[in-house]
Design a protein around this motif. Structure first.
Motif, PDB file in Angstrom:
ATOM      1  N   LEU A   1      20.671  66.116  11.569  1.00 16.13           N
ATOM      2  CA  LEU A   1      18.909  65.715  11.223  1.00 16.13           C
ATOM      3  C   LEU A   1      18.537  64.779  12.327  1.00 16.13           C
ATOM      4  N   ARG A   2      19.509  63.528  12.069  1.00 18.51           N
ATOM      5  CA  ARG A   2      19.202  61.597  12.448  1.00 18.51           C
ATOM      6  C   ARG A   2      19.495  62.708  14.524  1.00 18.51           C
ATOM      7  N   ARG A   3      20.211  63.543  15.000  1.00 18.04           N
ATOM      8  CA  ARG A   3      20.300  64.003  16.050  1.00 18.04           C
ATOM      9  C   ARG A   3      19.168  64.601  16.976  1.00 18.04           C
ATOM     10  N   ARG A   4      17.893  64.866  15.997  1.00 18.47           N
ATOM     11  CA  ARG A   4      16.999  65.684  16.482  1.00 18.47           C
ATOM     12  C   ARG A   4      15.658  64.758  16.551  1.00 18.47           C
ATOM     13  N   ASN A   5      15.658  63.531  15.686  1.00 17.39           N
ATOM     14  CA  ASN A   5      14.521  62.106  16.344  1.00 17.39           C
ATOM     15  C   ASN A   5      13.829  62.108  17.827  1.00 17.39           C
ATOM     16  N   TRP A   6      15.285  62.283  18.797  1.00 14.96           N
ATOM     17  CA  TRP A   6      14.463  62.040  20.196  1.00 14.96           C
ATOM     18  C   TRP A   6      13.688  63.279  20.603  1.00 14.96           C
ATOM     19  N   ALA A   7      13.868  64.457  20.058  1.00 14.24           N
ATOM     20  CA  ALA A   7      12.646  65.897  20.686  1.00 14.24           C
ATOM     21  C   ALA A   7      11.449  65.571  19.318  1.00 14.24           C
ATOM     22  N   ASN A   8      11.515  64.651  18.376  1.00 15.57           N
ATOM     23  CA  ASN A   8      10.382  64.593  17.388  1.00 15.57           C
ATOM     24  C   ASN A   8      10.302  65.643  16.237  1.00 15.57           C
ATOM     25  N   ALA A   9      11.869  66.146  16.139  1.00 10.80           N
ATOM     26  CA  ALA A   9      11.514  67.432  15.128  1.00 10.80           C
ATOM     27  C   ALA A   9      12.942  67.287  14.003  1.00 10.80           C
ATOM     28  N   SER A  10      13.177  66.154  13.466  1.00 14.38           N
ATOM     29  CA  SER A  10      13.599  66.009  11.819  1.00 14.38           C
ATOM     30  C   SER A  10      12.661  66.534  10.744  1.00 14.38           C
TER      31      SER A  10
ATOM     32  N   PRO B   1      18.002  56.367   9.288  1.00 15.84           N
ATOM     33  CA  PRO B   1      20.064  56.163   8.691  1.00 15.84           C
ATOM     34  C   PRO B   1      20.627  55.894   7.217  1.00 15.84           C
ATOM     35  N   LYS B   2      19.339  55.087   7.410  1.00 15.23           N
ATOM     36  CA  LYS B   2      20.371  54.636   5.533  1.00 15.23           C
ATOM     37  C   LYS B   2      20.535  55.205   4.933  1.00 15.23           C
ATOM     38  N   VAL B   3      20.684  55.214   3.759  1.00 14.07           N
ATOM     39  CA  VAL B   3      20.586  55.904   2.050  1.00 14.07           C
ATOM     40  C   VAL B   3      19.260  54.541   2.143  1.00 14.07           C
ATOM     41  N   GLN B   4      18.097  54.930   1.478  1.00 11.82           N
ATOM     42  CA  GLN B   4      17.698  54.300   0.040  1.00 11.82           C
ATOM     43  C   GLN B   4      17.606  54.654  -1.381  1.00 11.82           C
ATOM     44  N   SER B   5      18.285  55.546  -1.479  1.00 14.88           N
ATOM     45  CA  SER B   5      17.996  55.930  -2.871  1.00 14.88           C
ATOM     46  C   SER B   5      19.619  56.987  -3.879  1.00 14.88           C
ATOM     47  N   ARG B   6      19.429  56.678  -5.085  1.00 11.58           N
ATOM     48  CA  ARG B   6      20.760  58.500  -5.192  1.00 11.58           C
ATOM     49  C   ARG B   6      20.330  59.164  -6.277  1.00 11.58           C
ATOM     50  N   MET B   7      20.351  59.875  -5.761  1.00 13.02           N
ATOM     51  CA  MET B   7      20.121  61.270  -6.654  1.00 13.02           C
ATOM     52  C   MET B   7      21.512  61.995  -7.577  1.00 13.02           C
ATOM     53  N   LEU B   8      21.058  63.094  -8.462  1.00 13.00           N
ATOM     54  CA  LEU B   8      22.269  63.585  -8.795  1.00 13.00           C
ATOM     55  C   LEU B   8      22.526  65.108  -8.002  1.00 13.00           C
ATOM     56  N   SER B   9      23.505  65.531  -8.479  1.00 14.35           N
ATOM     57  CA  SER B   9      23.993  66.790  -6.819  1.00 14.35           C
ATOM     58  C   SER B   9      24.225  68.024  -8.352  1.00 14.35           C
ATOM     59  N   PRO B  10      24.440  69.432  -8.151  1.00  7.36           N
ATOM     60  CA  PRO B  10      25.132  70.612  -8.690  1.00  7.36           C
ATOM     61  C   PRO B  10      26.120  69.750  -9.178  1.00  7.36           C
ATOM     62  N   ASN B  11      26.646  70.178 -10.016  1.00  4.61           N
ATOM     63  CA  ASN B  11      28.290  70.067 -10.354  1.00  4.61           C
ATOM     64  C   ASN B  11      28.594  70.989 -11.292  1.00  4.61           C
ATOM     65  N   ASP B  12      28.010  72.003 -11.642  1.00  6.90           N
ATOM     66  CA  ASP B  12      28.867  73.293 -11.469  1.00  6.90           C
ATOM     67  C   ASP B  12      28.085  74.872 -10.453  1.00  6.90           C
ATOM     68  N   LEU B  13      29.136  75.559 -10.468  1.00 11.60           N
ATOM     69  CA  LEU B  13      28.417  76.251  -9.404  1.00 11.60           C
ATOM     70  C   LEU B  13      27.228  77.636  -9.628  1.00 11.60           C
ATOM     71  N   LEU B  14      26.765  77.542 -10.450  1.00  9.27           N
ATOM     72  CA  LEU B  14      25.737  78.158 -11.299  1.00  9.27           C
ATOM     73  C   LEU B  14      24.694  77.253 -10.614  1.00  9.27           C
TER      74      LEU B  14
END
Length: 615
Positions: A283-292, A387-400
């Motif tokens: 996504l960062r490398r779409r900045n040049w195309a104004n497409a992120s 590019p710098k992370v500005q928040s934290r979140m939770l990820s899915p921790n099981d395959l379901l």
């Protein structure tokens, strides 16, 4: 203790540094990879078809060609790392407007609304985000308002909002799900900028300091920040693991391997949830195309852009509906033209019936909104991936939970591709269409990945070749291409290991195929909330196809080598080497997802991992 609170001490990745030398090396290797890839594909079409088995040879060659097209698109995506420079935080709203727009406007402090969208999540989880939002810092006076957008209409959620000093917003219905929730909140608030948070999002104090400076450009409509999942097991670096096994010599070997191949960790995220490759590279490398594009949580939107784009789209739909209704009325009356008062009534009826939706009522409302804003050529809205992370979140921790989330992503994206393809949308620039095309094309991958998984199996059990011969000419063509491709990808993503992501890309074929089939049949993609707590148990049913690929390929390899040893026609040494490597890679690619279906967190192993991660 909350799941997200357990990982409070973990820190996010640091953005990859831009190196002009590395970029030049990547561009050279990528170009050579495409040249040799084109050489290989051309040779395959002209000189390698097995005309005695076209039923097998042609589908494989079409799959290879489709995959090569995907490689071309991916190369364009990764071509350059150019991004707009970060600007200092604006002091007033006038700093975020051009001269014409700001004339006559009171030069007042910025007003920012922070939205926490929730439905069924634990109110105590949302409380953590609300508390963090109150700690957001800014070097200038600012009007910061925090809102809970509760589609669950829960008294306990309202009480948490009251206790934390947040505004509680709800509505009578749940039309449009999250998109409808956001639309409702937009109509009840008035901030210049809107921060989108999910129920589990915990913003950093630096969120606005890091991002609002981009809005000094009056054309910037939104800024997306990376989504960082703080609960992803970070694993232990390879040199640390080898050092425990073999002392200093092992540690030195581990460090050497990581310098050569990039970071490698043992015991890391079993679900390939780490999104650094997506945010920090793709996504960062779409900045040049104004497409992120916007990814929802962690994004900051200019209210004016969202509302104006929605208003323009609403007006276009009203006009189109009015034209259709007017033609229908003329057919009924037989008149060549309608009276102006009747035409006004028709337009009014169309305006009443057409809903005004700042956020599209769609399972993928974030990328849909991005497309709408990018295609507004008159205003020329821009987007930025910070590019710098500005928040934290939770990820899915099981395959379901992971499957629920990824099916929603895949189905929503394919639905847009089928019903409102951005490649045919007026207003988007060619680079933007290409970048969106990369995303949509990737979700078609199961169509050729299935062929790649089946091809070695077909050969191993039948001895029928998809190529005229596994000759030296074949190995020269394919080896040059594959080696250059691996080298270019290694340089392009230096500092990030993408081996697991590539394995899951292949192993996800049943889920992505189901998404394609669901949309092609005209079925609606549902809006399920991804569970924030780990679901108990194992999920072998979710990986039955992957287990089948491993089992059938393994039996095929045993059969093929037995046939080779017996001198059966077709099972030449070259053919067996090629299909063993191919089938073996397919089997290895299935294993991470199979392991994830049975994975259970190990509290004993978690402690040293946490200690290692917080050094």
């Amino acid at each position: 203790m909350s799941e997200i609170d357990r990982f409070q001490t973990r820190t996010p990745w640091k953005p990859l540094r831009h190196s002009p030398l590395q970029e030049a090396a990547w561009q050279f290797l990528a170009t050579m990879s495409l040249v040799f890839g084109l050489w290989y594909i051309s040779w395959r079409w002209t000189s390698s078809l097995n005309f005695d088995a076209l039923w097998f040879a042609v589908p494989l060659l079409m799959a290879e060609t489709a995959a090569f097209v995907g490689l071309v698109l991916f190369t364009i995506n990764l071509w350059t790392s150019k991004s707009p420079p970060q600007q200092p935080p604006p002091a007033t709203i006038g700093d975020c407007m051009d001269g014409a727009d700001s004339s006559g406007t009171e030069d007042r402090p910025l007003a920012v609304d922070v939205f926490f969208a929730t439905y069924s999540e634990d109110p105590e989880l949302v409380r953590l985000g609300l508390r963090d939002a109150k700690l957001i810092e800014y070097p200038h006076p600012i009007d910061l308002r925090v809102h809970v957008l509760d589609d669950g209409k829960r008294p306990e959620m309202a009480e948490v909002a009251r206790q934390e000093g947040a505004n509680y917003l709800t509505r009578d219905d749940n039309v449009g799900f999250k998109a409808g929730n956001l639309r409702n909140a937009m109509g009840m608030t008035s901030g210049d900028f809107v921060v989108i948070c999910d129920a589990d999002t915990r913003p950093f104090p630096t969120l606005l300091v890091e991002t609002l400076g981009y809005f000094r450009d009056p054309k910037v409509a939104w800024v997306q920040t990376p989504q960082w999942f703080c609960d992803v097991p970070p694993g232990v670096p390879l040199d640390a693991v080898m050092g425990r096994w073999a002392g200093r010599a092992g540690g030195a070997v581990g460090r050497g391997l990581q310098r050569l191949f990039g970071p490698m960790r043992i015991g890391e995220d079993p679900f390939a949830n780490d999104p650094q490759m997506f945010f920090d590279v793709i996504l960062r490398r779409r900045n040049w195309a104004n497409a992120s594009f916007c990814c929802g949580a962690g994004s900051i939107h200019r209210r004016e852009a969202v509302m104006e784009a929605a208003l323009r789209q609403w007006a276009d739909k009203v006009e189109a509906a009015a034209g259709s209704n007017e033609r229908a009325a003329r057919r009924l009356t037989g008149e060549a033209a309608l009276d102006e008062s009747i035409r006004d009534a028709v337009r009014w009826q169309g305006a009443v019936e057409e809903e005004f939706t700042p956020y599209k009522f769609h399972v993928s409302e974030d990328i849909y909104t991005s497309i709408v804003l990018h295609s507004d050529r008159e205003r020329g809205w821009k987007s930025v991936l910070h590019p710098k992370v500005q928040s934290r979140m939770l990820s899915p921790n099981d395959l379901l939970s992971w499957t629920i989330q990824r099916f929603k992503y895949a189905g929503g994206t394919v639905d847009i591709l089928i019903h409102d393809n951005p490649l045919f949308r007026r207003g988007l620039t060619l680079p933007q269409k290409i970048m969106y095309g990369v995303t949509f094309y990737s979700y078609l991958s199961p169509l050729w990945n299935v062929v790649f998984l089946a091809a070695p199996i077909v050969f191993l059990f039948t001895g029928i070749r998809p190529v005229s011969a596994y000759s030296l000419d074949f190995f020269l063509h394919i080896t040059a291409f594959l080696l250059l491709n691996e080298m270019s990808q290694l340089v392009a993503t230096w500092g990030i290991s993408n081996a697991k992501g590539r394995a899951w890309y292949l192993a996800m074929f049943p889920l992505n195929m189901k998404a394609l089939w669901t949309v092609f049949r005209g079925r609606k993609i549902s809006f399920p909330v991804t569970p924030k707590e780990r679901q108990a148990g194992s999920y072998p049913r979710l990986v039955r196809w992957q287990i089948g690929v491993v089992a059938v390929t393994g039996v095929g390899l045993a059969w093929g080598w037995t046939a080779h040893g017996m001198g059966i026609e077709g099972y030449t040494l070259g053919a067996m080497i090629a299909n063993t490597l191919w089938g073996g890679n397919n089997m290895l690619s299935m294993l991470p997802m199979i392991r994830a279906a049975f994975w259970q967190p190990d509290p004993v192993y978690e402690a040293p991992i946490l200690a290692e991660a917080t050094k």
